[in-house]
Design a protein around this motif. Sequence first.
Motif, PDB file in Angstrom:
ATOM      1  N   ALA A 213     -17.413  45.650  43.399  1.00 39.61           N
ATOM      2  CA  ALA A 213     -17.528  44.788  42.225  1.00 39.61           C
ATOM      3  C   ALA A 213     -18.021  45.571  41.017  1.00 39.61           C
ATOM      4  CB  ALA A 213     -18.466  43.623  42.533  1.00 39.61           C
ATOM      5  N   ARG A 214     -19.009  46.414  41.238  1.00 38.36           N
ATOM      6  CA  ARG A 214     -19.527  47.222  40.129  1.00 38.36           C
ATOM      7  C   ARG A 214     -18.487  48.241  39.662  1.00 38.36           C
ATOM      8  NH1 ARG A 214     -24.508  46.844  43.307  1.00 38.36           N
ATOM      9  NH2 ARG A 214     -26.072  45.644  42.116  1.00 38.36           N
ATOM     10  N   ALA A 215     -17.738  48.800  40.603  1.00 37.27           N
ATOM     11  CA  ALA A 215     -16.710  49.773  40.236  1.00 37.27           C
ATOM     12  C   ALA A 215     -15.609  49.128  39.408  1.00 37.27           C
ATOM     13  CB  ALA A 215     -16.128  50.398  41.500  1.00 37.27           C
ATOM     14  N   ALA A 223     -15.864  40.896  34.467  1.00 33.51           N
ATOM     15  CA  ALA A 223     -16.475  40.447  35.716  1.00 33.51           C
ATOM     16  C   ALA A 223     -15.528  40.761  36.867  1.00 33.51           C
ATOM     17  CB  ALA A 223     -16.777  38.945  35.672  1.00 33.51           C
ATOM     18  N   ALA A 224     -16.099  40.788  38.080  1.00 37.15           N
ATOM     19  CA  ALA A 224     -15.309  41.001  39.284  1.00 37.15           C
ATOM     20  C   ALA A 224     -15.781  40.035  40.357  1.00 37.15           C
ATOM     21  CB  ALA A 224     -15.438  42.441  39.779  1.00 37.15           C
ATOM     22  N   GLY A 229     -12.921  38.277  53.079  1.00 33.79           N
ATOM     23  CA  GLY A 229     -12.317  37.422  54.089  1.00 33.79           C
ATOM     24  C   GLY A 229     -12.833  35.997  54.016  1.00 33.79           C
ATOM     25  N   ALA A 230     -13.121  35.433  55.180  1.00 37.07           N
ATOM     26  CA  ALA A 230     -13.629  34.062  55.270  1.00 37.07           C
ATOM     27  C   ALA A 230     -15.146  34.023  55.228  1.00 37.07           C
ATOM     28  CB  ALA A 230     -13.131  33.413  56.556  1.00 37.07           C
ATOM     29  N   ASP A 231     -15.770  35.126  54.814  1.00 41.51           N
ATOM     30  CA  ASP A 231     -17.231  35.230  54.862  1.00 41.51           C
ATOM     31  C   ASP A 231     -17.898  34.886  53.537  1.00 41.51           C
ATOM     32  OD1 ASP A 231     -19.789  35.846  55.766  1.00 41.51           O
ATOM     33  OD2 ASP A 231     -19.601  37.956  55.214  1.00 41.51           O
ATOM     34  N   ARG A 232     -17.550  35.641  52.477  1.00 36.64           N
ATOM     35  CA  ARG A 232     -18.264  35.467  51.212  1.00 36.64           C
ATOM     36  C   ARG A 232     -17.452  36.060  50.077  1.00 36.64           C
ATOM     37  NH1 ARG A 232     -19.978  39.922  53.819  1.00 36.64           N
ATOM     38  NH2 ARG A 232     -20.689  41.755  52.658  1.00 36.64           N
ATOM     39  N   VAL A 233     -17.887  35.755  48.846  1.00 38.30           N
ATOM     40  CA  VAL A 233     -17.319  36.348  47.637  1.00 38.30           C
ATOM     41  C   VAL A 233     -18.482  36.922  46.835  1.00 38.30           C
ATOM     42  CG1 VAL A 233     -16.061  35.937  45.497  1.00 38.30           C
ATOM     43  CG2 VAL A 233     -15.366  34.757  47.594  1.00 38.30           C
ATOM     44  N   VAL A 234     -18.377  38.192  46.487  1.00 33.70           N
ATOM     45  CA  VAL A 234     -19.421  38.871  45.720  1.00 33.70           C
ATOM     46  C   VAL A 234     -18.969  38.951  44.266  1.00 33.70           C
ATOM     47  CG1 VAL A 234     -20.726  41.004  45.415  1.00 33.70           C
ATOM     48  CG2 VAL A 234     -20.183  40.182  47.726  1.00 33.70           C
ATOM     49  N   VAL A 235     -19.770  38.376  43.381  1.00 36.94           N
ATOM     50  CA  VAL A 235     -19.414  38.287  41.970  1.00 36.94           C
ATOM     51  C   VAL A 235     -20.356  39.165  41.154  1.00 36.94           C
ATOM     52  CG1 VAL A 235     -19.070  36.755  40.000  1.00 36.94           C
ATOM     53  CG2 VAL A 235     -18.663  35.908  42.326  1.00 36.94           C
ATOM     54  N   ALA A 236     -19.781  40.061  40.367  1.00 37.84           N
ATOM     55  CA  ALA A 236     -20.561  40.899  39.462  1.00 37.84           C
ATOM     56  C   ALA A 236     -20.181  40.561  38.031  1.00 37.84           C
ATOM     57  CB  ALA A 236     -20.307  42.378  39.742  1.00 37.84           C
ATOM     58  N   GLY A 237     -21.172  40.151  37.261  1.00 39.20           N
ATOM     59  CA  GLY A 237     -20.974  39.890  35.842  1.00 39.20           C
ATOM     60  C   GLY A 237     -21.839  40.808  35.022  1.00 39.20           C
ATOM     61  N   ALA A 238     -22.017  40.469  33.771  1.00 43.10           N
ATOM     62  CA  ALA A 238     -22.795  41.327  32.881  1.00 43.10           C
ATOM     63  C   ALA A 238     -24.269  41.366  33.260  1.00 43.10           C
ATOM     64  CB  ALA A 238     -22.633  40.851  31.441  1.00 43.10           C
ATOM     65  N   ASP A 239     -24.765  40.274  33.869  1.00 43.70           N
ATOM     66  CA  ASP A 239     -26.202  40.162  34.091  1.00 43.70           C
ATOM     67  C   ASP A 239     -26.646  40.390  35.526  1.00 43.70           C
ATOM     68  OD1 ASP A 239     -26.545  39.450  31.387  1.00 43.70           O
ATOM     69  OD2 ASP A 239     -26.054  37.369  31.841  1.00 43.70           O
ATOM     70  N   ALA A 240     -25.800  40.079  36.504  1.00 47.08           N
ATOM     71  CA  ALA A 240     -26.272  40.123  37.882  1.00 47.08           C
ATOM     72  C   ALA A 240     -25.106  40.183  38.854  1.00 47.08           C
ATOM     73  CB  ALA A 240     -27.123  38.874  38.183  1.00 47.08           C
TER      74      ALA A 240
END
Length: 315
Positions: A213-215, A223-224, A229-240
Amino acid sequence: MARFDVVLIGEILVELYCEGPLGDRTPVRLGFSGDTLNAAAASAAAGARTAVLTAVADDQLGDALVRRVADLGIDTSLIRRVPGSNGAYMLHGDLSGEREFTYWRTGSVASRLDAPDVEAHAATLREAGALVVTGIGSALSDTSRRAVLTAARLASEGGAAVVYDPNFRARLTTEERARAALAEIAPYCALVTPSCPSDARALLGTDDPETAARAARALGAEAAAVTVGADRVVVAGADAVVTLPVPRVAEAVDATGAGDILAGTTAARLALGDPLLTAISLGIGAASLSVAGEGGTGLIPTLAATRAAAPTPPG
């Protein structure tokens, strides 16, 4: 001039869904799918006025394809009918989301889209609320890659939220070319949605979703949202960096198109004014429900069902 909440650029495919082991007289169900149609159907179901800019063969199969697009609530006015063949693919039901497809799309009418085809609709793209484009569209041909990049530039100039799903397919392109496509389009993007480990490993050089996400953001995307998969979604924005869970579906059948559903739903909700994490949470809810259907558009959930299934975003 009509204003669309969401415009998509890409190829709509003829879908051959195999209902048994491959062999003579294997039952096959005809349908229409592909990343662009899956995402467009999800966008329309999420409440957005949605259109697909593409080319479709001017034959009976193309007639049926366009009817299906309209039946899904998608505007067909940006579809150009031309002589030639539609692309097609074959698949089996699968829950891993990592299997290979069998494609027939070399020289298809949509793969011949080029920048001038997109520039002819420059005003429409600049007026759109969001644009959805994918790595598959970039991989179809050199002309299609130019069309995708041109669309992203025009939409971004107008303030649209550009959503790019890298959707890496080794049978369509190389890792090097897919990385280059991601790098050139990322600066126009409000959101990129790579999968992990597939897209992340091939295009961002990591199996770690937070690092991926950071890359992706380091390439220029605002943002990314990295799907695991069916586990989770990792979201990277400007703040966190935030992790959102994926709800479980009791009757999961086929993960085909789940990432497309997430991208289309998220783009729709961004275009309609939802905050980023709310839009992504709704995308997750829609994607999790979609795996209960067979094929890419086998189950497109209603907005009410999506809201009920979506995880609660933090804050």
